[in-house]
Design a protein around this motif. Structure first.
Motif, mmCIF file in Angstrom:
data_model
loop_
_atom_site.group_PDB
_atom_site.id
_atom_site.type_symbol
_atom_site.label_atom_id
_atom_site.label_comp_id
_atom_site.label_asym_id
_atom_site.label_seq_id
_atom_site.Cartn_x
_atom_site.Cartn_y
_atom_site.Cartn_z
ATOM 1 N N ALA A 126 44.755 38.860 41.612
ATOM 2 C CA ALA A 126 44.250 39.608 42.841
ATOM 3 C C ALA A 126 44.696 41.345 41.971
ATOM 4 C CB ALA A 126 45.275 39.330 44.074
ATOM 5 N N ASP A 127 46.086 40.875 41.357
ATOM 6 C CA ASP A 127 46.475 42.857 40.796
ATOM 7 C C ASP A 127 45.808 42.817 39.452
ATOM 8 O OD1 ASP A 127 47.279 40.053 38.884
ATOM 9 O OD2 ASP A 127 49.680 41.539 39.087
ATOM 10 N N GLU A 128 44.399 42.043 39.089
ATOM 11 C CA GLU A 128 44.109 42.555 38.187
ATOM 12 C C GLU A 128 42.693 43.182 38.572
ATOM 13 O OE1 GLU A 128 42.552 39.095 35.525
ATOM 14 O OE2 GLU A 128 45.122 37.919 35.359
ATOM 15 N N GLY A 165 30.578 44.007 44.009
ATOM 16 C CA GLY A 165 31.292 43.301 42.997
ATOM 17 C C GLY A 165 31.640 41.858 43.737
ATOM 18 N N GLU A 166 32.048 40.846 42.746
ATOM 19 C CA GLU A 166 32.640 39.620 43.126
ATOM 20 C C GLU A 166 34.274 40.018 41.959
ATOM 21 O OE1 GLU A 166 32.525 38.087 45.745
ATOM 22 O OE2 GLU A 166 30.913 38.881 46.319
ATOM 23 N N HIS A 167 35.332 39.794 42.666
ATOM 24 C CA HIS A 167 37.100 40.151 41.964
ATOM 25 C C HIS A 167 36.938 38.308 41.502
ATOM 26 C CE1 HIS A 167 40.720 41.930 41.663
ATOM 27 N NE2 HIS A 167 40.922 40.678 40.714
ATOM 28 N N GLU A 191 43.501 47.814 46.619
ATOM 29 C CA GLU A 191 42.472 48.938 45.973
ATOM 30 C C GLU A 191 41.001 49.360 46.437
ATOM 31 O OE1 GLU A 191 44.492 50.489 41.645
ATOM 32 O OE2 GLU A 191 42.665 49.363 41.548
ATOM 33 N N ARG A 192 40.467 47.327 45.931
ATOM 34 C CA ARG A 192 39.382 47.613 46.535
ATOM 35 C C ARG A 192 38.486 48.207 47.809
ATOM 36 N NH1 ARG A 192 36.220 45.362 50.295
ATOM 37 N NH2 ARG A 192 33.947 44.427 49.681
#
Length: 151
Positions: A137-139, A131-133, A115-116
């Protein structure tokens, strides 16, 4: 911006929002294009009150660009805070938080990596995503979208 983004079809923010709102109907890309070109679109009962006749006019004025946008994605010509918030809701189903305090204007949302990346490829020039993930990946992780330069 990557070189592939430079060749993306460009849509107005309003056209992009109308196009994304049609995803709720579950139509294929071809069916969506057929309905847009034939002006066979529903009456919008959402809070946006879209007039889809305008989308038909936009598609007719530059069919190749519009079809490219539907099939391959698009970049918004000029994004606004409220437009980004609306896009997140319509395209990703994500309720965003707006900060409108002068000098601190931003949109905050929780997004997956995919999404990002989709948001990043759609935003007009002049916006940055902070922002950092964290996590898988799906969270979803928290991101803040704000103008690149402030006046």
């Amino acid at each position: 911006m990557s070189s592939s983004d430079k060749s993306k079809a460009k849509l107005s923010q309003w056209d992009a929002l109308m196009l994304e709102s049609l995803n709720a109907y579950g139509w294929s890309k071809e069916e969506r294009l057929r309905r847009i070109h034939a002006s066979e679109l529903p009456q919008d009962e959402s809070k946006f009150k879209f007039d889809y006749k305008l989308l038909t006019v936009a598609a007719a004025s530059d069919p190749a660009t519009f079809e490219d946008a539907v099939h391959n994605g698009y970049q918004i010509k000029f994004s606004t805070l409220r437009g980004i918030s609306s896009w997140l809701l319509l395209a990703l189903g994500e309720e965003a938080e707006l900060s409108l305090e002068p000098g601190q204007e931003s949109v905050s949302a929780k997004l997956t990596v995919e999404e990002r990346d989709r948001l990043a490829s759609t935003l007009s020039y002049g916006w940055v995503i902070h922002g950092e993930h964290t996590g898988a990946a799906d969270e979803k992780s928290a991101y803040r979208i704000e103008p690149l330069n402030r006046l």
